[in-house]
Design a protein around this motif. Sequence first.
Motif, PDB file in Angstrom:
ATOM      1  N   PHE A   1     131.415  65.812  79.428  1.00  0.00           N
ATOM      2  CA  PHE A   1     130.562  65.436  80.547  1.00  0.00           C
ATOM      3  C   PHE A   1     131.171  65.898  81.858  1.00  0.00           C
ATOM      4  O   PHE A   1     130.482  66.438  82.709  1.00  0.00           O
ATOM      5  N   GLY A   2     132.471  65.730  82.029  1.00  0.00           N
ATOM      6  CA  GLY A   2     133.150  66.179  83.247  1.00  0.00           C
ATOM      7  C   GLY A   2     133.048  67.675  83.422  1.00  0.00           C
ATOM      8  O   GLY A   2     132.846  68.170  84.523  1.00  0.00           O
ATOM      9  N   ALA A   3     133.144  68.400  82.334  1.00  0.00           N
ATOM     10  CA  ALA A   3     133.034  69.862  82.406  1.00  0.00           C
ATOM     11  C   ALA A   3     131.618  70.258  82.800  1.00  0.00           C
ATOM     12  O   ALA A   3     131.425  71.159  83.604  1.00  0.00           O
ATOM     13  N   ARG A   4     130.625  69.566  82.237  1.00  0.00           N
ATOM     14  CA  ARG A   4     129.235  69.876  82.604  1.00  0.00           C
ATOM     15  C   ARG A   4     128.980  69.527  84.060  1.00  0.00           C
ATOM     16  O   ARG A   4     128.318  70.266  84.773  1.00  0.00           O
ATOM     17  N   ALA A   5     129.500  68.379  84.495  1.00  0.00           N
ATOM     18  CA  ALA A   5     129.293  67.966  85.890  1.00  0.00           C
ATOM     19  C   ALA A   5     129.983  68.940  86.843  1.00  0.00           C
ATOM     20  O   ALA A   5     129.413  69.319  87.860  1.00  0.00           O
ATOM     21  N   SER A   6     131.190  69.348  86.514  1.00  0.00           N
ATOM     22  CA  SER A   6     131.889  70.281  87.398  1.00  0.00           C
ATOM     23  C   SER A   6     131.219  71.650  87.361  1.00  0.00           C
ATOM     24  O   SER A   6     131.154  72.341  88.371  1.00  0.00           O
ATOM     25  N   GLY A   7     130.696  72.050  86.200  1.00  0.00           N
ATOM     26  CA  GLY A   7     129.975  73.312  86.111  1.00  0.00           C
ATOM     27  C   GLY A   7     128.712  73.292  86.959  1.00  0.00           C
ATOM     28  O   GLY A   7     128.389  74.269  87.629  1.00  0.00           O
ATOM     29  N   LEU A   8     128.017  72.159  86.946  1.00  0.00           N
ATOM     30  CA  LEU A   8     126.826  72.007  87.778  1.00  0.00           C
ATOM     31  C   LEU A   8     127.207  72.062  89.250  1.00  0.00           C
ATOM     32  O   LEU A   8     126.534  72.715  90.050  1.00  0.00           O
ATOM     33  N   PHE A   9     128.283  71.383  89.603  1.00  0.00           N
ATOM     34  CA  PHE A   9     128.749  71.395  90.992  1.00  0.00           C
ATOM     35  C   PHE A   9     129.127  72.802  91.418  1.00  0.00           C
ATOM     36  O   PHE A   9     128.772  73.235  92.510  1.00  0.00           O
ATOM     37  N   GLU A  10     129.832  73.527  90.569  1.00  0.00           N
ATOM     38  CA  GLU A  10     130.230  74.897  90.894  1.00  0.00           C
ATOM     39  C   GLU A  10     129.013  75.792  91.059  1.00  0.00           C
ATOM     40  O   GLU A  10     128.970  76.630  91.972  1.00  0.00           O
ATOM     41  N   THR A  11     128.014  75.624  90.207  1.00  0.00           N
ATOM     42  CA  THR A  11     126.796  76.420  90.312  1.00  0.00           C
ATOM     43  C   THR A  11     126.066  76.123  91.610  1.00  0.00           C
ATOM     44  O   THR A  11     125.638  77.036  92.323  1.00  0.00           O
ATOM     45  N   LEU A  12     125.937  74.846  91.927  1.00  0.00           N
ATOM     46  CA  LEU A  12     125.262  74.444  93.157  1.00  0.00           C
ATOM     47  C   LEU A  12     126.025  74.930  94.383  1.00  0.00           C
ATOM     48  O   LEU A  12     125.443  75.488  95.316  1.00  0.00           O
ATOM     49  N   PHE A  13     127.326  74.749  94.373  1.00  0.00           N
ATOM     50  CA  PHE A  13     128.165  75.177  95.489  1.00  0.00           C
ATOM     51  C   PHE A  13     128.107  76.695  95.658  1.00  0.00           C
ATOM     52  O   PHE A  13     127.997  77.206  96.771  1.00  0.00           O
ATOM     53  N   GLY A  14     128.127  77.423  94.554  1.00  0.00           N
ATOM     54  CA  GLY A  14     128.022  78.883  94.606  1.00  0.00           C
ATOM     55  C   GLY A  14     126.687  79.340  95.165  1.00  0.00           C
ATOM     56  O   GLY A  14     126.620  80.309  95.918  1.00  0.00           O
ATOM     57  N   ALA A  15     125.610  78.625  94.809  1.00  0.00           N
ATOM     58  CA  ALA A  15     124.290  78.971  95.332  1.00  0.00           C
ATOM     59  C   ALA A  15     124.216  78.757  96.836  1.00  0.00           C
ATOM     60  O   ALA A  15     123.632  79.565  97.560  1.00  0.00           O
ATOM     61  N   VAL A  16     124.825  77.686  97.312  1.00  0.00           N
ATOM     62  CA  VAL A  16     124.831  77.410  98.754  1.00  0.00           C
ATOM     63  C   VAL A  16     125.641  78.474  99.493  1.00  0.00           C
ATOM     64  O   VAL A  16     125.221  78.967 100.546  1.00  0.00           O
ATOM     65  N   ILE A  17     126.762  78.864  98.934  1.00  0.00           N
ATOM     66  CA  ILE A  17     127.594  79.901  99.560  1.00  0.00           C
ATOM     67  C   ILE A  17     126.844  81.233  99.595  1.00  0.00           C
ATOM     68  O   ILE A  17     126.844  81.930 100.611  1.00  0.00           O
ATOM     69  N   ALA A  18     126.183  81.591  98.499  1.00  0.00           N
ATOM     70  CA  ALA A  18     125.426  82.847  98.454  1.00  0.00           C
ATOM     71  C   ALA A  18     124.284  82.822  99.464  1.00  0.00           C
ATOM     72  O   ALA A  18     124.034  83.821 100.152  1.00  0.00           O
ATOM     73  N   TRP A  19     123.575  81.690  99.553  1.00  0.00           N
ATOM     74  CA  TRP A  19     122.488  81.565 100.519  1.00  0.00           C
ATOM     75  C   TRP A  19     123.019  81.749 101.945  1.00  0.00           C
ATOM     76  O   TRP A  19     122.421  82.459 102.750  1.00  0.00           O
ATOM     77  N   ASN A  20     124.151  81.128 102.244  1.00  0.00           N
ATOM     78  CA  ASN A  20     124.715  81.235 103.590  1.00  0.00           C
ATOM     79  C   ASN A  20     125.168  82.666 103.884  1.00  0.00           C
ATOM     80  O   ASN A  20     124.974  83.153 105.002  1.00  0.00           O
ATOM     81  N   ASP A  21     125.753  83.326 102.911  1.00  0.00           N
ATOM     82  CA  ASP A  21     126.160  84.733 103.108  1.00  0.00           C
ATOM     83  C   ASP A  21     124.954  85.609 103.430  1.00  0.00           C
ATOM     84  O   ASP A  21     125.015  86.466 104.320  1.00  0.00           O
ATOM     85  N   ARG A  22     123.850  85.413 102.694  1.00  0.00           N
ATOM     86  CA  ARG A  22     122.647  86.196 102.963  1.00  0.00           C
ATOM     87  C   ARG A  22     122.088  85.875 104.348  1.00  0.00           C
ATOM     88  O   ARG A  22     121.631  86.771 105.067  1.00  0.00           O
ATOM     89  N   ARG A  23     122.136  84.613 104.739  1.00  0.00           N
ATOM     90  CA  ARG A  23     121.639  84.201 106.055  1.00  0.00           C
ATOM     91  C   ARG A  23     122.449  84.865 107.164  1.00  0.00           C
ATOM     92  O   ARG A  23     121.890  85.409 108.121  1.00  0.00           O
ATOM     93  N   VAL A  24     123.759  84.870 107.030  1.00  0.00           N
ATOM     94  CA  VAL A  24     124.637  85.483 108.033  1.00  0.00           C
ATOM     95  C   VAL A  24     124.394  86.988 108.099  1.00  0.00           C
ATOM     96  O   VAL A  24     124.345  87.578 109.186  1.00  0.00           O
ATOM     97  N   THR A  25     124.211  87.627 106.941  1.00  0.00           N
ATOM     98  CA  THR A  25     123.945  89.064 106.911  1.00  0.00           C
ATOM     99  C   THR A  25     122.636  89.394 107.610  1.00  0.00           C
ATOM    100  O   THR A  25     122.564  90.330 108.421  1.00  0.00           O
TER     101      THR A  25
END
Length: 65
Positions: A16-40
């Motif tokens: 469960f911890g691995a799934r939760a951390s994987g979900l968090f990493e996916t969500l966090f990565g999506a936010v970072i990618a969105w922000n990078d595109r916005r800045v570009t």
Amino acid sequence: MALLDNTRGLNDGVRFGARASGLFETLFGAVIAWNDRRVTRKALSVLTARELADIGLNRGDIANF
């Protein structure tokens, strides 16, 4: 005599911890990618048409970033 197994393996919480951390990493990565595109897009939008042409882009291409 009935046997009731109410024990839980040690790895159940880990999975469960691995799934939760994987979900968090996916969500966090999506936010970072969105922000990078916005800045570009913001950086490209302040360039002149000539500067955009120098790098092979036009105003319509900015929305694709």
